[in-house]
Design an enzyme around this catalytic site. Sequence first.
Site, PDB file in Angstrom:
ATOM      1  N   CYS A   2       0.852  -1.180   0.000  1.00 51.16           N
ATOM      2  CA  CYS A   2       0.000   0.000   0.000  1.00 51.16           C
ATOM      3  C   CYS A   2       0.891   1.234   0.000  1.00 51.16           C
ATOM      4  O   CYS A   2       1.934   1.269   0.654  1.00 51.16           O
ATOM      5  CB  CYS A   2      -0.942   0.092   1.183  1.00 51.16           C
ATOM      6  SG  CYS A   2      -2.073  -1.278   1.327  1.00 51.16           S
ATOM      7  N   TRP A  73      -2.773  -2.672  -1.641  1.00 52.47           N
ATOM      8  CA  TRP A  73      -2.469  -4.095  -1.825  1.00 52.47           C
ATOM      9  C   TRP A  73      -3.297  -4.789  -0.754  1.00 52.47           C
ATOM     10  O   TRP A  73      -3.050  -4.634   0.449  1.00 52.47           O
ATOM     11  CB  TRP A  73      -0.980  -4.360  -1.609  1.00 52.47           C
ATOM     12  CG  TRP A  73      -0.574  -5.768  -1.924  1.00 52.47           C
ATOM     13  CD1 TRP A  73      -0.174  -6.258  -3.130  1.00 52.47           C
ATOM     14  CD2 TRP A  73      -0.542  -6.877  -1.018  1.00 52.47           C
ATOM     15  NE1 TRP A  73       0.100  -7.608  -3.029  1.00 52.47           N
ATOM     16  CE2 TRP A  73      -0.116  -8.018  -1.752  1.00 52.47           C
ATOM     17  CE3 TRP A  73      -0.841  -7.042   0.339  1.00 52.47           C
ATOM     18  CZ2 TRP A  73       0.026  -9.277  -1.169  1.00 52.47           C
ATOM     19  CZ3 TRP A  73      -0.705  -8.303   0.910  1.00 52.47           C
ATOM     20  CH2 TRP A  73      -0.271  -9.398   0.154  1.00 52.47           C
ATOM     21  N   ASN A  99      -1.655   2.030   5.843  1.00 51.29           N
ATOM     22  CA  ASN A  99      -0.790   0.993   5.285  1.00 51.29           C
ATOM     23  C   ASN A  99      -0.342   0.131   6.459  1.00 51.29           C
ATOM     24  O   ASN A  99       0.282   0.635   7.380  1.00 51.29           O
ATOM     25  CB  ASN A  99       0.419   1.646   4.602  1.00 51.29           C
ATOM     26  CG  ASN A  99       1.505   0.634   4.242  1.00 51.29           C
ATOM     27  OD1 ASN A  99       1.222  -0.551   4.083  1.00 51.29           O
ATOM     28  ND2 ASN A  99       2.730   1.106   4.123  1.00 51.29           N
ATOM     29  N   GLU A 484      17.219 -17.722  -8.286  1.00 52.93           N
ATOM     30  CA  GLU A 484      16.843 -16.356  -8.641  1.00 52.93           C
ATOM     31  C   GLU A 484      16.212 -16.319 -10.038  1.00 52.93           C
ATOM     32  O   GLU A 484      15.208 -15.633 -10.259  1.00 52.93           O
ATOM     33  CB  GLU A 484      18.074 -15.432  -8.535  1.00 52.93           C
ATOM     34  CG  GLU A 484      17.870 -13.999  -8.957  1.00 52.93           C
ATOM     35  CD  GLU A 484      16.813 -13.241  -8.161  1.00 52.93           C
ATOM     36  OE1 GLU A 484      16.299 -13.763  -7.168  1.00 52.93           O
ATOM     37  OE2 GLU A 484      16.466 -12.120  -8.584  1.00 52.93           O
ATOM     38  N   GLU A 491       7.479 -14.905 -11.057  1.00 48.12           N
ATOM     39  CA  GLU A 491       6.767 -13.742 -10.529  1.00 48.12           C
ATOM     40  C   GLU A 491       6.259 -12.790 -11.622  1.00 48.12           C
ATOM     41  O   GLU A 491       5.266 -12.107 -11.404  1.00 48.12           O
ATOM     42  CB  GLU A 491       7.583 -12.996  -9.474  1.00 48.12           C
ATOM     43  CG  GLU A 491       8.774 -12.226  -9.969  1.00 48.12           C
ATOM     44  CD  GLU A 491       9.514 -11.511  -8.839  1.00 48.12           C
ATOM     45  OE1 GLU A 491       8.886 -11.021  -7.905  1.00 48.12           O
ATOM     46  OE2 GLU A 491      10.754 -11.424  -8.938  1.00 48.12           O
ATOM     47  N   HIS A 507      17.441 -36.826  -7.401  1.00 51.89           N
ATOM     48  CA  HIS A 507      16.683 -37.178  -6.199  1.00 51.89           C
ATOM     49  C   HIS A 507      15.210 -36.816  -6.334  1.00 51.89           C
ATOM     50  O   HIS A 507      14.512 -36.670  -5.334  1.00 51.89           O
ATOM     51  CB  HIS A 507      17.321 -36.507  -4.981  1.00 51.89           C
ATOM     52  CG  HIS A 507      18.751 -36.894  -4.811  1.00 51.89           C
ATOM     53  ND1 HIS A 507      19.130 -38.132  -4.338  1.00 51.89           N
ATOM     54  CD2 HIS A 507      19.904 -36.251  -5.127  1.00 51.89           C
ATOM     55  CE1 HIS A 507      20.453 -38.213  -4.338  1.00 51.89           C
ATOM     56  NE2 HIS A 507      20.945 -37.081  -4.815  1.00 51.89           N
ATOM     57  N   LYS A 606       5.860  -4.305  -4.154  1.00 54.91           N
ATOM     58  CA  LYS A 606       7.315  -4.155  -4.079  1.00 54.91           C
ATOM     59  C   LYS A 606       7.842  -4.318  -2.657  1.00 54.91           C
ATOM     60  O   LYS A 606       8.864  -4.946  -2.436  1.00 54.91           O
ATOM     61  CB  LYS A 606       7.691  -2.778  -4.620  1.00 54.91           C
ATOM     62  CG  LYS A 606       9.177  -2.496  -4.658  1.00 54.91           C
ATOM     63  CD  LYS A 606       9.843  -3.305  -5.729  1.00 54.91           C
ATOM     64  CE  LYS A 606      11.337  -3.091  -5.762  1.00 54.91           C
ATOM     65  NZ  LYS A 606      11.999  -4.194  -6.478  1.00 54.91           N
TER      66      LYS A 606
HETATM   67  O1  M6R Z   1      12.831  -5.350  -0.025  1.00 53.99           O
HETATM   68  P1  M6R Z   1      13.344  -6.728   0.230  1.00 53.99           P
HETATM   69  O2  M6R Z   1      14.631  -6.995  -0.427  1.00 53.99           O
HETATM   70  O3  M6R Z   1      13.388  -7.056   1.698  1.00 53.99           O
HETATM   71  O4  M6R Z   1      12.265  -7.667  -0.420  1.00 53.99           O
HETATM   72  C1  M6R Z   1      12.346  -9.054  -0.319  1.00 53.99           C
HETATM   73  C2  M6R Z   1      11.416  -9.714  -1.299  1.00 53.99           C
HETATM   74  O5  M6R Z   1      10.104  -9.335  -1.070  1.00 53.99           O
HETATM   75  C3  M6R Z   1      11.772  -9.371  -2.749  1.00 53.99           C
HETATM   76  O6  M6R Z   1      13.100  -9.691  -3.037  1.00 53.99           O
HETATM   77  C4  M6R Z   1      10.863 -10.134  -3.715  1.00 53.99           C
HETATM   78  O7  M6R Z   1      11.109 -11.500  -3.632  1.00 53.99           O
HETATM   79  C5  M6R Z   1      11.018  -9.619  -5.144  1.00 53.99           C
HETATM   80  N1  M6R Z   1       9.733  -9.466  -5.755  1.00 53.99           N
HETATM   81  C6  M6R Z   1      11.806 -10.535  -6.012  1.00 53.99           C
HETATM   82  O8  M6R Z   1      11.922 -10.064  -7.299  1.00 53.99           O
END
Ligand code: M6R
Length: 611
Positions: A2, A73, A99, A484, A491, A507, A606
């Site tokens: 949010c 959100w 928020n 990663e 995502e 495995h 984000k």
């Molecule tokens: O702000 P942060 O690095 O703590 O966030 C962690 C995760 O929420 C963040 O890396 C998330 O997995 C991203 N969307 C990945 O691209």
Amino acid sequence: MCGIVAYVGHREACPIIIKGLKRLEYRGYDSAGIALMNESLNVYKKKGKVSELEAFIAEKDVHGHIGMGHTRWATHGEPNDVNAHPHFSSSKSIAIIHNGIIENYAALKTLLLEKGHTFQSETDSEVFINLIEDIRTNNHCSLEEAVRLALHEVVGAYAIVVLSKDDPDQLVAARKGSPLVVGVGQGEYFLASDATPIIEYTSDVIYLNDHEIAVIKNGELDIRSKEDVKQTPYVQRLEMALESIEKGGYEHFMLKEIFEQPRSILDSMRGRMIAESNHMMMGGIREFENKFVNAERIIIVACGTSWHAGLVAEYLIEDLARIPVEVEYASEFRYRNPIISEKDIVIAISQSGETADTLAAIELAKSKGATIFGICNVVGSSIARATDAGAYTHAGPEIGVASTKAFTAQVTVLTLVAMIIGSKRGTLETTKLHELMVELENIPDKVEKALQLDEQIQEISAMFKDATNFLYLGRGYNFPVALEGALKLKEISYIHAEGYPAAEMKHGPIALIDAQMPVVVIATKDSSYEKIVSNIQEVRARKGRVIAIVTEGDNVIPAMADYVIEVPETSEHLVPLLSVIPLQLLSYHIAVMRGCNVDQPRNLAKSVTVE
Ligand code: M6R
């Protein structure tokens, strides 16, 4: 999660708030709303993006010099017009944007219902504003006092702004656990979840602390604690360029951020290393040098992509500094009664510096006496302020929900940390240290070269855009990169993808492989090269389609892989900084080809400020 923004001053509030909401949209984009004070207090809200709200209010009378807005959100209640913020109290005399999460909202709601309050939405935030109204009515007190008393009743996290019909020149804001920044202009004030909606108007900001209440009234700002003690605010000058939060000609923020990496990696090592004179320094480490040198264990806590950077650091620190490292999901660590001692160093990694689980993990480790070192991107963020020491990644604002340049900046800083501790502990000999420094200095140019693969990767993406599953395999330093790569793909393109250490395939996951299964193998020239070549053979033997990321000049793998992407050669320790680049581009292009909203993928936000 949010985004909130508010304005009071001499300008028209509505355009500032709408623009601010657009800048904050990366934090949540289920619905948006605005409250404006003119002859009365009006609230307009709409399901969907801020642009839909903008269209909705186009014909409305939205003049006024004070107002607030929210982009959501969803936590409590589905995304719709009713659950969108701002929320009115039952009498419609006060409104809130919020928020965070109010954990005891159900109990409070029951009490308020008994007292005759009515509710339109399913949100905890509407309970919060009714609580404020109830307290104000019963105590015949000021808005500010009612907010203060309400804060003693609510359990959970919040950044709120409250606007009242009866106090038309006043904004009351408070925070606990969710960020809130006050922008201080000439006769005007801004409130926002981060500085991005503010920097266009002023560089002077105050980061509100937990349990503080800010009241802006008659052009004056007053900040008090929850106990009503006046606070002296610290006004900080921001060094954020407006261009850094704009797309700069790119179609998406994610693409811009991928292409910014030669610069962002350089910025994250700038001033911390001069290879020529074999000199390294990092303020945060210098302060706690003895602790680092004598640490018996390092625990890394993080979430998502930052956790993947932590995994790379495990390899680096154990190899270069010979200190045992444990990498923990902050969300698990905080709830499992972990064994932590005063001799432990906890490294918390977070791009946003606001991730609720990481913050809670820090608090837990702190309470057990560990030294906390933070690696954050957002300056002044909650995590940066909660740690004993730390290093900023200096990657610049990352707006795309999928983390890209933050990852490579985190890995760069963690590499420096491992090198510094290794050299101080005497586990990393000077020649090797020098070699690594020289190679690290070359990385930005090599990333630039890897980015030139964009066109080739776009062609490969076209071949795989309709796949329903993907496997990513890597070994050693490339195992976290495989994780990663899989996270990036799932995502933003919603394709199911899994990352595995290549040797684990036998495995279980190997059962998934058939002619329909694309397998991305990160097989750069390193100590496990021969082994991963065998893993590729195993995939091929089962008709899997191999996309291999290899070192330039490799003449073995091209004969066995369906597609080969060559990245420049580098030291094994630094390879994630290069091997991740094609994976970022692959996920980006596949997502675009599938028509996905790359910068704002469904269900995500984000900065994850709720647990
Ligand atoms: O702000 P942060 O690095 O703590 O966030 C962690 C995760 O929420 C963040 O890396 C998330 O997995 C991203 N969307 C990945 O691209």
